[in-house]
Every structure is written in structure tokens, then in C-alpha cells.
Design a protein around this motif. Sequence first.
Motif, short mmCIF file in Angstrom:
data_model
loop_
_atom_site.label_atom_id
_atom_site.label_comp_id
_atom_site.label_asym_id
_atom_site.label_seq_id
_atom_site.Cartn_x
_atom_site.Cartn_y
_atom_site.Cartn_z
N GLN A 64 20.17 5.06 -10.90
CA GLN A 64 19.57 5.06 -12.23
C GLN A 64 18.06 4.86 -12.18
OE1 GLN A 64 21.68 2.50 -15.10
NE2 GLN A 64 23.32 2.43 -13.59
N PHE A 65 17.57 4.33 -11.06
CA PHE A 65 16.14 4.04 -10.91
C PHE A 65 15.47 4.99 -9.93
CE2 PHE A 65 18.10 0.16 -12.42
CZ PHE A 65 17.27 -0.15 -13.50
N GLY A 66 16.14 6.10 -9.60
CA GLY A 66 15.54 7.12 -8.77
C GLY A 66 15.76 6.97 -7.27
N PHE A 67 16.53 5.98 -6.84
CA PHE A 67 16.85 5.86 -5.42
C PHE A 67 17.89 6.92 -5.06
CE2 PHE A 67 15.12 1.68 -6.30
CZ PHE A 67 14.43 1.36 -5.15
N VAL A 68 17.72 7.56 -3.91
CA VAL A 68 18.65 8.59 -3.46
C VAL A 68 19.07 8.29 -2.03
CG1 VAL A 68 17.70 10.37 -4.96
CG2 VAL A 68 16.77 10.09 -2.66
N MET A 69 20.24 8.78 -1.65
CA MET A 69 20.74 8.63 -0.28
C MET A 69 19.90 9.51 0.64
SD MET A 69 23.22 6.47 -0.45
CE MET A 69 23.95 6.65 1.16
N ASP A 70 19.58 9.00 1.81
CA ASP A 70 18.83 9.81 2.77
C ASP A 70 19.49 9.72 4.14
OD1 ASP A 70 18.08 7.28 3.58
OD2 ASP A 70 15.95 7.70 3.60
N GLU A 71 20.80 9.85 4.14
CA GLU A 71 21.55 9.77 5.39
C GLU A 71 20.97 10.73 6.42
OE1 GLU A 71 25.82 9.67 5.14
OE2 GLU A 71 25.67 8.99 3.07
N GLY A 72 20.92 10.25 7.63
CA GLY A 72 20.43 11.09 8.70
C GLY A 72 18.94 10.95 8.96
N LYS A 73 18.20 10.32 8.05
CA LYS A 73 16.76 10.18 8.21
C LYS A 73 16.37 8.79 8.70
CE LYS A 73 15.63 13.44 4.54
NZ LYS A 73 14.96 13.58 3.26
N ALA A 74 17.04 7.79 8.22
CA ALA A 74 16.65 6.41 8.52
C ALA A 74 17.33 5.90 9.78
CB ALA A 74 16.98 5.50 7.34
N MET A 75 16.64 5.05 10.48
CA MET A 75 17.20 4.38 11.65
C MET A 75 16.99 2.88 11.46
SD MET A 75 15.86 6.83 14.70
CE MET A 75 16.86 6.03 15.96
N ALA A 76 17.78 2.08 12.11
CA ALA A 76 17.66 0.63 11.99
C ALA A 76 17.86 -0.01 13.35
CB ALA A 76 18.68 0.09 11.00
N ALA A 107 0.81 -1.22 0.00
CA ALA A 107 0.00 0.00 0.00
C ALA A 107 0.84 1.27 0.00
CB ALA A 107 -0.93 0.02 1.21
N THR A 108 1.94 1.27 0.78
CA THR A 108 2.72 2.49 0.91
C THR A 108 4.19 2.34 0.55
OG1 THR A 108 3.21 2.08 3.25
CG2 THR A 108 1.21 3.36 2.75
N MET A 109 4.81 1.19 0.88
CA MET A 109 6.25 1.09 0.67
C MET A 109 6.70 -0.36 0.50
SD MET A 109 7.82 -0.30 3.63
CE MET A 109 9.46 0.38 3.49
N TYR A 110 7.93 -0.48 0.03
CA TYR A 110 8.60 -1.79 -0.05
C TYR A 110 10.06 -1.62 0.29
CZ TYR A 110 10.28 -0.22 -4.63
OH TYR A 110 10.87 0.50 -5.64
N TRP A 111 10.66 -2.72 0.76
CA TRP A 111 12.10 -2.80 1.01
C TRP A 111 12.64 -3.78 -0.01
CZ3 TRP A 111 15.68 -0.32 3.85
CH2 TRP A 111 16.94 -0.92 3.96
N LEU A 112 13.51 -3.31 -0.89
CA LEU A 112 14.13 -4.16 -1.90
C LEU A 112 15.33 -4.87 -1.27
CD1 LEU A 112 14.14 -5.06 -4.86
CD2 LEU A 112 15.53 -3.04 -5.37
N ALA A 113 15.36 -6.19 -1.36
CA ALA A 113 16.39 -6.96 -0.67
C ALA A 113 16.91 -8.09 -1.52
CB ALA A 113 15.80 -7.52 0.63
N THR A 150 6.67 3.78 -2.38
CA THR A 150 7.99 4.27 -1.99
C THR A 150 8.89 3.07 -1.78
OG1 THR A 150 7.09 6.24 -0.94
CG2 THR A 150 9.27 5.51 -0.20
N GLY A 151 10.07 3.10 -2.38
CA GLY A 151 11.02 2.01 -2.26
C GLY A 151 12.21 2.40 -1.40
N ARG A 152 12.70 1.44 -0.63
CA ARG A 152 13.89 1.62 0.19
C ARG A 152 14.79 0.42 -0.01
NH1 ARG A 152 14.07 5.70 3.46
NH2 ARG A 152 15.59 4.69 4.80
N LEU A 153 16.08 0.59 0.26
CA LEU A 153 17.03 -0.51 0.17
C LEU A 153 18.30 -0.11 0.89
CD1 LEU A 153 19.48 0.23 -2.06
CD2 LEU A 153 17.59 -0.06 -3.63
N GLY A 154 19.14 -1.09 1.11
CA GLY A 154 20.46 -0.85 1.68
C GLY A 154 21.50 -1.49 0.78
N THR A 155 22.60 -0.79 0.55
CA THR A 155 23.69 -1.34 -0.25
C THR A 155 25.01 -0.71 0.17
OG1 THR A 155 24.49 -1.78 -2.50
CG2 THR A 155 23.44 0.35 -2.13
#
Length: 137
Positions: free
Chosen positions: A120-132, A69-75, A106-111
Motif C-alpha cells: 500500500q506504500f509502494g514497496f514491491v518484491m524484488d526477489e533475485g536482486k537482493a543478497m544478505a 542520503a540514498t536509502m533506509y532499511w525499515l525495521a 529508497t526504502g527496503r524492508l524484510g517481512t
Amino acid sequence: MHIEFDGYLISDDKMLLSVEAISGFLGRSYWASERPVEVIEASIRNSLCYGLYHEGRQIGFARAVTDLATMYWLADVYVDEAYRGTGLGKKLVDAVINSEELRGLTGRLGTKDAHELYKQFGFVMDEGKAMARRAGG
């Protein structure tokens, strides 16, 4: 989804997936080399999964964890070493993020090493916003 091109197939049919191949891919990865096969099987059951095949043999894999509905985590995006540098990783990522289920979410991933691919697919760094929070932590 079944996308065929130049003797290759990208499919979301879990019946085509080879747990043995996926376990082998992940065992050679930096992020999942210690993941037990039982955990891999559970992650497949509980995720949207996409296989990349050549002549009936699985040569790639990607998994999406999502609320649909809102987001996915690509893994666990992986292409067999013998097929890298051919554009197949791009085709796999494109098929996944533009699939009917994930398009518009909205897509998220870690690499650690594939930033240029995902940019190339529109993913951008968002350092400082995400927590794990790691398991066991």
C-alpha cells in the motif's frame, strides 16, 4: 516529528521511548525474539526511531537504519496486539516513510507476513536482486 490524532501520538523523540515496551514487543516477534536488551538499546541509539503512544503508554515502534542520503532499511515495525486491526500500523508506517528525514529516499524492508501492508506504500518484491549476509556468517 510529533503527529497527534484521536488520542494517539507518533513521535521521533527518543526520550519518549520505553526500552521495556520495545523489548517486550520484539520478544513476541518472529524476527527478534532472541535479541538481547543491550542490542536493542544499541539499535535505538544508532537508528531513527518512531514511537506510537496512547494515553502516554507506548503501543508501537518502528526503526529506520539510514545514510540519510540514498536509502533506509525499515525495521522492527510493531503495534501492540491489543491495537491491531485499527489502522494504527498504517499510520505509523506512513509517518515514518514520509518523515522529513526519509521522504524521497529508497526504502527496503524484510517481512514474512505483512506484504499487503507495505504494498500500500509502494514497496514491491524484488526477489533475485537482493543478497544478505547474516551475522556470524
